[in-house]
Design an enzyme around this catalytic site. Sequence first.
Site, PDB file in Angstrom:
ATOM      1  N   ARG A 209      33.266  76.552  46.279  1.00  0.00           N
ATOM      2  CA  ARG A 209      34.551  76.523  46.969  1.00  0.00           C
ATOM      3  C   ARG A 209      34.877  75.053  47.194  1.00  0.00           C
ATOM      4  O   ARG A 209      34.088  74.194  46.852  1.00  0.00           O
ATOM      5  CB  ARG A 209      34.477  77.296  48.295  1.00  0.00           C
ATOM      6  CG  ARG A 209      33.455  76.716  49.250  1.00  0.00           C
ATOM      7  CD  ARG A 209      33.445  77.407  50.617  1.00  0.00           C
ATOM      8  NE  ARG A 209      32.349  76.834  51.404  1.00  0.00           N
ATOM      9  CZ  ARG A 209      32.006  77.256  52.611  1.00  0.00           C
ATOM     10  NH1 ARG A 209      32.645  78.251  53.170  1.00  0.00           N
ATOM     11  NH2 ARG A 209      31.020  76.678  53.258  1.00  0.00           N
TER      12      ARG A 209
ATOM     13  N   GLU B 264      37.278  73.633  56.895  1.00  0.00           N
ATOM     14  CA  GLU B 264      36.464  72.412  56.833  1.00  0.00           C
ATOM     15  C   GLU B 264      36.944  71.428  55.770  1.00  0.00           C
ATOM     16  O   GLU B 264      36.247  71.160  54.785  1.00  0.00           O
ATOM     17  CB  GLU B 264      34.989  72.770  56.634  1.00  0.00           C
ATOM     18  CG  GLU B 264      34.413  73.545  57.806  1.00  0.00           C
ATOM     19  CD  GLU B 264      32.910  73.773  57.707  1.00  0.00           C
ATOM     20  OE1 GLU B 264      32.362  73.721  56.589  1.00  0.00           O
ATOM     21  OE2 GLU B 264      32.280  74.000  58.757  1.00  0.00           O
TER      22      GLU B 264
ATOM     23  N   CYS C 112      45.143  61.421  42.190  1.00  0.00           N
ATOM     24  CA  CYS C 112      44.884  60.761  43.477  1.00  0.00           C
ATOM     25  C   CYS C 112      45.109  59.257  43.348  1.00  0.00           C
ATOM     26  O   CYS C 112      45.607  58.612  44.272  1.00  0.00           O
ATOM     27  CB  CYS C 112      43.478  61.068  43.966  1.00  0.00           C
ATOM     28  SG  CYS C 112      43.317  62.781  44.529  1.00  0.00           S
TER      29      CYS C 112
ATOM     30  N   GLU D 267      33.181  78.716  64.648  1.00  0.00           N
ATOM     31  CA  GLU D 267      31.965  79.279  64.056  1.00  0.00           C
ATOM     32  C   GLU D 267      30.795  78.866  64.941  1.00  0.00           C
ATOM     33  O   GLU D 267      30.334  77.722  64.882  1.00  0.00           O
ATOM     34  CB  GLU D 267      31.763  78.745  62.629  1.00  0.00           C
ATOM     35  CG  GLU D 267      32.903  79.111  61.698  1.00  0.00           C
ATOM     36  CD  GLU D 267      32.721  78.597  60.273  1.00  0.00           C
ATOM     37  OE1 GLU D 267      31.610  78.134  59.926  1.00  0.00           O
ATOM     38  OE2 GLU D 267      33.691  78.652  59.508  1.00  0.00           O
TER      39      GLU D 267
HETATM   40  C1  GLA Z   1      30.751  76.428  57.276  1.00  0.00           C
HETATM   41  C2  GLA Z   1      31.902  77.241  56.774  1.00  0.00           C
HETATM   42  C3  GLA Z   1      31.630  78.709  56.754  1.00  0.00           C
HETATM   43  C4  GLA Z   1      30.243  79.001  56.299  1.00  0.00           C
HETATM   44  C5  GLA Z   1      29.273  78.273  57.161  1.00  0.00           C
HETATM   45  C6  GLA Z   1      27.850  78.559  56.810  1.00  0.00           C
HETATM   46  O1  GLA Z   1      30.809  76.095  58.599  1.00  0.00           O
HETATM   47  O2  GLA Z   1      33.088  77.007  57.472  1.00  0.00           O
HETATM   48  O3  GLA Z   1      32.551  79.326  55.891  1.00  0.00           O
HETATM   49  O4  GLA Z   1      30.122  78.619  54.976  1.00  0.00           O
HETATM   50  O5  GLA Z   1      29.494  76.902  57.024  1.00  0.00           O
HETATM   51  O6  GLA Z   1      27.447  77.944  55.637  1.00  0.00           O
HETATM   52 ZN    ZN Z   2      42.446  64.183  42.980  1.00  0.00          ZN
END
Ligand code: GLA
Ligand code: ZN
Length: 668
Positions: A104, A143, A153, A300
Amino acid sequence: MFYFGADYYPEHWPEERWDEDARLMTQAGFNLVRLAEFAWSKMEPNDGEFEFDWLDRAISVLSSHGIQVILGTPTASPPPWLMAKQRDLFLVEQNGVRLTYGLRREYCPNNPLYYRHTEHIVTKMADHYKDNPAIIGWQIDNEFGDRCYCDICKTEFHKWLQMRYKTLDTLNEKWGTVFWSHIYTDWSQIPVPLSTIRSQNPGLGLDYRRFMSDTYRNYQKFQIDIIRHYCPDHLITHNLMGFSYNQLNYFDTTTDIDVVSWDNYPRTQWSMRSEVDPVKTALNADAMRGLKKKNFWVMEQQSGGGGWEYVAVPPKPGEIRLWTYQSIAHGADAVIYFRWRTSRVGTEQYWQGILEHHGIPGRRYEEVSHIGKELQRIGNKITGSQVKPRIAIMQSYDTRFAFQVQPNNPRFGYEKHIQDVYEGFYSNNIPVDIVSEKDPLSGYRVVIVPAMYILTEETASNLEKFAAEGGIVVFTPRTGVKDESNTVVNMKLPGLVARMAGIEIEEYISMPIDSDNHVRFGHPDLEDEFPTSIWADVIEPKEARVVAWHSQDFYAEKPAATINNFGNGKVIYLGIMGDKAYYNAIARWISGQARIKPLIELPQGVEASERWHGEKRLLFILNHHSTAKEITLNSSFIDLLSGKFLSGRISIGAFDVLILTDVEKPKT
Ligand code: GLA
Ligand code: ZN
């Protein structure tokens, strides 16, 4: 209302299970879940084909059980059909390698096609959910932060530089491109700082980091504008990664959102240790509160062992509760656990949720339910109350970025140095705020300015004003070395703050990695000797009084720390770096100078923190030990959790928590 719940992925489980999940959540006292932040391919299975029915049904199951929802925009995990469109969609790492599909966060945050598809999905979601009464708000992406070094870029960087410097002559001058023949004659010649044999031009290195930070802020703002248009009454947040994350200027990242949220994992597969360092979590929380000077959410909060490739150490009985209350003690008004149930599939098969893979409630569910019951009882007494420290530690992302380009000494770490300073106060139960170099400082009695390497005139005059009006300012080595362009100042150190400190640095000594020194303090309130390492500033006092001397080496007996009267206040310069005992003693000494007392004296590893509701305070006491500890209360209290009257010598259980209210009115 205190928000309490979990990150929930209904799309990972059969629909027949959803009702049971919602029932168990309600039973655990949940009132909020986060949904959909990685569900792009379920919501838009093919380009332009949107499917929200499944999510509508999940939301309606949850809301029929009284649970509200915060929706994540899914842009951190693009679907394969999108990423197959163009190789340019993928982020290029600093080594020049373009990422590939399969994890991701693999997108380039400046790619126009990515923006277009972001616009599609976010618009569709916002429009679809704008009137759904179960939805209270949005988390943008997940995140933010990885830097991209691709050609798109690069072009955007050129535009950013043109806005900042207007002319190439100015850029050449500010960056000092005369060095090694880097004088640019066309904007297009300016590189992005891909790997070179050694480090790049410091001006380029700093500006690229600023630019990338702005890039994510713009990308986030693009999504925020869409959501605000459709859902003007919804709350908007982004989940950040605490103090230690250093790729973005989090003060800027959080300017456009309503509330800061962050992800709190005290022990994961990356430590695998039995003990947890509660200082780190406390600093994370205080730094997150400092971003907007407002209470935060934990989006989280750890609820099980956190592992990807490894099966990580699970929280011991009581730790989930302890960590939850530690977040609350430092200003959380919402705690959302990651995650509801451990996934049977995917990269995070070993990132444990509240429920195990099998979905049958166990120890962790019982602990979370217990917390949920407590918060149903006392949550309203906590929500909105404020942490109100009198001491601030100033941090700067420009300084962080500049130290990333040139760490200065192999043993020096800016974040570590701030943590060391912070720990001194933390260990003495003296609360602090973490502020930016641009924040107003009135209201504080002390501002500590550790290693403010990039020091602007605005910051210097902000600090001068604070000291002149009666505040205490404290500096440490590597302060005032550089200007905004990452060019070394043409002055004796500490540069722009030399006058207020009443000193000049005769020599700044980067200490060898294999030998230390000592410092001897001779102030009436601090007479002691400590080992020192990393930096030794040899100080030439002007107006300042000397309070400490180096012990050994060619600079033995030379001044190592000073104190200066400035206006109605004082300026302390500490030209050394020390060990835990040093930072501990310094914290006490500085607080003493400002007539600030510890909240309470407690054994090491038992933490205290305060939140205030007007004149009423809540004193949190958290035992981070796996054994009970004897403590002595300095007043009489009622414990909100147990309802018991407590005073004098008492025992606090392993990983246990007290939330004390004063029987008599506390002295502020
Ligand atoms: C991060 C991400 C979550 C998950 C956790 C645990 O904080 O935001 O989606 O992936 O880590 O790995
Ligand atoms: Zn780029």
